[in-house]
Design a protein around this motif. Structure first.
Motif, mmCIF file in Angstrom:
data_model
loop_
_atom_site.group_PDB
_atom_site.id
_atom_site.type_symbol
_atom_site.label_atom_id
_atom_site.label_comp_id
_atom_site.label_asym_id
_atom_site.label_seq_id
_atom_site.Cartn_x
_atom_site.Cartn_y
_atom_site.Cartn_z
ATOM 1 N N ARG A 3 -1.489 14.232 9.122
ATOM 2 C CA ARG A 3 -0.957 12.852 8.220
ATOM 3 C C ARG A 3 -2.238 13.472 6.467
ATOM 4 N NH1 ARG A 3 -0.735 8.994 11.856
ATOM 5 N NH2 ARG A 3 1.328 8.680 13.057
ATOM 6 N N HIS A 4 -1.302 13.462 5.378
ATOM 7 C CA HIS A 4 -2.166 13.134 4.278
ATOM 8 C C HIS A 4 -2.359 11.723 4.536
ATOM 9 C CE1 HIS A 4 0.399 17.392 2.656
ATOM 10 N NE2 HIS A 4 -0.020 17.288 3.898
ATOM 11 N N SER A 5 -2.794 11.330 3.668
ATOM 12 C CA SER A 5 -3.725 10.234 3.194
ATOM 13 C C SER A 5 -4.254 9.143 1.149
ATOM 14 C CB SER A 5 -5.041 9.537 3.348
ATOM 15 O OG SER A 5 -5.188 10.229 5.147
ATOM 16 N N LEU A 6 -3.739 8.032 1.387
ATOM 17 C CA LEU A 6 -4.039 7.207 0.370
ATOM 18 C C LEU A 6 -5.202 6.978 0.578
ATOM 19 C CD1 LEU A 6 -3.017 6.871 -2.531
ATOM 20 C CD2 LEU A 6 -1.046 5.940 -1.729
ATOM 21 N N ILE A 7 -6.141 6.540 -0.441
ATOM 22 C CA ILE A 7 -7.162 5.518 -1.014
ATOM 23 C C ILE A 7 -6.673 4.707 -1.915
ATOM 24 C CG2 ILE A 7 -9.081 5.354 -1.098
ATOM 25 C CD1 ILE A 7 -9.773 8.027 0.601
ATOM 26 N N ALA A 9 -10.255 5.881 9.509
ATOM 27 C CA ALA A 9 -9.010 5.943 9.713
ATOM 28 C C ALA A 9 -8.876 7.172 9.125
ATOM 29 C CB ALA A 9 -8.718 4.905 8.817
ATOM 30 N N LEU A 10 -9.175 7.400 8.131
ATOM 31 C CA LEU A 10 -8.591 8.618 7.211
ATOM 32 C C LEU A 10 -8.851 10.407 8.260
ATOM 33 C CD1 LEU A 10 -8.592 9.793 3.715
ATOM 34 C CD2 LEU A 10 -10.246 11.327 5.599
ATOM 35 N N MET A 11 -10.084 10.096 8.461
ATOM 36 C CA MET A 11 -9.819 11.301 9.123
ATOM 37 C C MET A 11 -9.096 11.676 10.479
ATOM 38 S SD MET A 11 -12.359 13.148 7.433
ATOM 39 C CE MET A 11 -13.387 12.343 6.678
ATOM 40 N N ASP A 30 -5.329 14.934 0.136
ATOM 41 C CA ASP A 30 -5.284 13.077 -0.122
ATOM 42 C C ASP A 30 -5.510 13.034 -1.463
ATOM 43 O OD1 ASP A 30 -5.558 13.347 2.754
ATOM 44 O OD2 ASP A 30 -7.797 13.486 2.837
ATOM 45 N N VAL A 31 -4.775 11.824 -1.693
ATOM 46 C CA VAL A 31 -4.521 10.915 -3.746
ATOM 47 C C VAL A 31 -5.603 10.002 -2.927
ATOM 48 C CG1 VAL A 31 -3.231 10.066 -5.005
ATOM 49 C CG2 VAL A 31 -2.708 12.266 -3.371
ATOM 50 N N GLN A 32 -6.578 9.726 -4.361
ATOM 51 C CA GLN A 32 -7.362 8.010 -4.404
ATOM 52 C C GLN A 32 -6.029 7.492 -5.302
ATOM 53 O OE1 GLN A 32 -11.186 8.492 -4.381
ATOM 54 N NE2 GLN A 32 -11.242 6.617 -4.676
ATOM 55 N N TRP A 33 -6.390 5.997 -5.327
ATOM 56 C CA TRP A 33 -5.415 5.962 -6.768
ATOM 57 C C TRP A 33 -5.807 4.806 -6.664
ATOM 58 C CZ3 TRP A 33 -0.477 3.041 -5.593
ATOM 59 C CH2 TRP A 33 0.658 2.401 -6.605
#
Length: 179
Positions: free
Chosen positions: A53-57, A44-46, A72-75
């Motif tokens: 789009r930028h992604s948040l994990i 989905a991220l790819m 991208d950001v991981q939280w």
């Protein structure tokens, strides 16, 4: 994950409720019996990234950090800590794109990935810092004994003896992005 017990029935029931709530709120739900959740997240991220789009994990799972790109950001929601790809180096000593190689060397007990016996996080980070990739390291094993790290000659022997295990471990740690 061979070392994990199957999900309890109560938890499986909760997954179903969560999916219903997410659908009712208009969120997309990804689920597939053939792929692990990490692979669905990576895919989905790819897809999002290819659309600009930028992604948040939203996960503390270190495996997912290998997916982080520039925007991208991981939280880790529980600890309210966020990081980008540059933060992976601070957390693990390697860049995001090296994380699967790192886990190929160190292993990951949580995911039942063996790694190379005797290669710990600091050694793995040092080796990857010097060689860049697991493949380059394995191609230049004759250089390892001359590195300025403790037990360098022993590490070279371990890597030679457990080459296939390192490659298998990396493969197990690599998140598929084509689900």
């Amino acid at each position: 994950k061979a070392n994990r017990d199957p999900a309890p029935l109560e938890l499986k029931r909760q997954f179903g409720y969560c999916q219903q709530i997410c659908r009712a709120l208009g969120f997309g739900v990804l689920a597939n019996g053939e792929y692990e959740a990490d692979d669905l997240i990576g895919s989905a991220l790819m897809q999002a990234r290819s659309s600009g789009r930028h992604s948040l994990i939203l996960s503390a799972d270190k495996d997912l950090s290998q997916l982080l790109g520039e925007h991208d950001v991981q939280w880790d929601y529980a600890k309210n800590v966020r990081w980008k790809s540059a933060g992976v180096k601070d957390k693990h000593g390697v860049h995001a794109h090296q994380l699967a190689d790192y886990l190929g060397l160190t292993g990951d007990a949580v995911d039942n990935i063996p790694g190379v016996p005797g290669i710990g996080p600091k050694t793995a980070a040092t080796l990857l810092s010097h060689f860049g990739t697991l493949d380059a390291l394995l191609e230049k094993l004759d250089e390892v004994p001359y590195l300025r790290i403790r037990s360098a000659a022993q590490h070279a022997l371990r890597l030679k003896d457990h080459r296939e295990l390192a490659l298998l471990s990396r493969n197990l740690a690599t998140i598929r992005c084509d689900a």
